[in-house]
Scaffold this active site. Structure first.
Site, mmCIF file in Angstrom:
data_model
loop_
_atom_site.group_PDB
_atom_site.id
_atom_site.type_symbol
_atom_site.label_atom_id
_atom_site.label_comp_id
_atom_site.label_asym_id
_atom_site.label_seq_id
_atom_site.Cartn_x
_atom_site.Cartn_y
_atom_site.Cartn_z
ATOM 1 N N TYR A 119 48.526 26.931 49.946
ATOM 2 C CA TYR A 119 49.270 26.051 49.678
ATOM 3 C C TYR A 119 50.375 25.518 50.538
ATOM 4 O O TYR A 119 51.287 25.879 50.018
ATOM 5 C CB TYR A 119 49.392 25.837 48.499
ATOM 6 N N LYS A 166 39.427 36.578 46.410
ATOM 7 C CA LYS A 166 37.865 36.991 47.268
ATOM 8 C C LYS A 166 37.698 37.687 48.018
ATOM 9 O O LYS A 166 37.887 37.503 49.658
ATOM 10 C CB LYS A 166 37.780 35.582 46.973
ATOM 11 N N ASP A 198 35.280 34.461 41.504
ATOM 12 C CA ASP A 198 34.201 33.378 40.939
ATOM 13 C C ASP A 198 33.087 34.439 39.630
ATOM 14 O O ASP A 198 33.275 33.714 38.416
ATOM 15 C CB ASP A 198 32.829 33.088 42.343
ATOM 16 N N ASP A 222 46.092 28.508 40.291
ATOM 17 C CA ASP A 222 45.448 27.068 39.745
ATOM 18 C C ASP A 222 44.302 26.796 39.635
ATOM 19 O O ASP A 222 44.558 26.768 37.827
ATOM 20 C CB ASP A 222 46.034 26.496 40.945
ATOM 21 N N ASP A 226 43.621 26.118 34.905
ATOM 22 C CA ASP A 226 43.280 25.227 34.029
ATOM 23 C C ASP A 226 41.899 25.268 33.449
ATOM 24 O O ASP A 226 41.513 24.653 33.194
ATOM 25 C CB ASP A 226 43.427 24.580 34.884
#
Ligand code: ATP
Ligand code: MG
Length: 325
Positions: A119, A166, A198, A222, A226
């Site tokens: 971002y 990751k 993951d 983010d 969620d």
């Protein structure tokens, strides 16, 4: 002393839930609210979604409470996070007794890096066929997040934190992030472990009690928070805090909910819990705990809005919370 708090209702249900959170805050502390505008409606009127005056207010107040912005969300919230110098986004995802949840045992807190990663805003269109994104990771931002995380888990209720990353694939960027966070944790004698993001997604669905505080890069935070919202029973419940060095901005995780806006039926919980985080940040710990307890009591057996299976209005649910205080 009267506390001064900036409030930006914004668009959609932001206009309905922010006044309710104000009533809750007014019922526990001596406060003056400074109203400011941002969002779609202001853009239509003035040509800008975030008036300079609003930015300046958020950049100088100790605390700002924000509702939601519609189409202009990115033009409003990203600069507002910048106005408060926010380097961490705190997102608790907790299931409540009495609320239907996929995983009622969920009790997690995400500490999300709030300034960089994918971002960072560095995207380029190099040709008709090719676009690129530069992922920015700095040791300094990673260390700032890690120092905050160490402080956050220093109380008795937490035993260190987990880094979700990751770094096996993004060895340079997530590698730098992971190394910086681990080294700050070690310096502070804070227990730290790691999970690939993951694998985290699967494991948290199967058994969220394996995790407590999760420290992660921007995009991972983010998406994974969620995902956790799905485990606890919906967007109407989740608060968040964007914390900087000297000030902070509090907002529900949900947006403007255009499908229900204007009907007075939005769930005020996420915004009221955001206000509780704000009270704690400002040093009103007793009042913050009281608000959290009142919300928990009403969720357990009080009137509730339609998203939680009830038929109370936004105002009725807030009244019940205030009565509990
Ligand atoms: P935006 O673009 O502003 O995010 P959206 O259509 O994505 O708008 P959200 O606010 O993100 O809507 O919410 C997604 C759905 O969740 C909405 O359709 C709404 O029904 C529900 N929802 C979100 N927040 C609440 C709330 N506070 N109370 C009740 N329902 C909510
Ligand atoms: Mg949305």
């Amino acid at each position: 002393m009267t506390e001064e708090i900036v409030v930006i209702p914004g668009d959609g249900i932001g206009k309905e839930v922010i006044p309710e959170a104000k009533r809750v805050v007014e019922s526990v502390i001596d406060v003056t609210f400074i109203e400011a505008d941002a969002g779609d409606a202001v853009k239509e009127e003035t040509g800008t979604a975030l008036p300079q005056e609003t930015y300046d207010l958020a950049a100088s107040a100790d605390a700002t409470l924000f509702g939601a912005a519609g189409e202009t969300a990115a033009d409003v919230i990203l600069p507002l996070r910048d106005a408060v110098g926010s380097f961490v986004n705190i997102r608790p995802a907790k299931a409540y007794p009495g609320v239907d949840a996929l995983r009622p045992e969920t009790d997690l807190v995400f500490l999300r890096e709030n300034t960089e990663g994918v971002y960072s805003g560095h995207e380029d269109r190099l040709s008709d066929d090719l676009s690129t994104l530069t992922r920015v990771v700095t040791t300094s931002a990673s260390e700032a997040l890690a120092a905050f995380a160490c402080d956050y888990v220093s109380g008795e209720e937490h035993d260190g934190f987990t880094i979700a990353h990751k770094a096996n694939v993004m060895r340079e960027t997530d590698g730098r992030f992971r190394d910086a966070v681990v080294s700050v944790a070690k310096e502070n004698d804070v227990p730290v472990d790691e999970v690939l993001m993951d694998a985290f997604a699967t494991r948290v669905c199967l058994d969220p009690t394996q995790f407590d505080v999760i420290v992660c890069p921007n995009l991972a935070g983010d998406v994974l928070s969620d995902l956790a919202a799905g485990l606890v029973g919906g967007l109407g419940l989740l608060p968040s805090a964007n914390v900087g060095t000297d000030r902070a901005l509090f907002e529900p995780v949900h947006g403007t909910a255009p499908d229900i806006a204007g009907n007075g039926i939005a769930n005020p919980t996420a915004t009221i819990l955001s206000a509780a985080m704000m009270l704690e940040y400002l040093g009103y710990e007793t009042e913050s705990n009281a608000v959290n307890d009142a919300v928990e009591a009403v969720l357990s057996d009080g009137p509730r809005t339609g998203d939680l299976g009830g038929n109370a209005t936004t105002t009725e649910m807030t009244d019940a919370i205030i009565n509990h205080l």
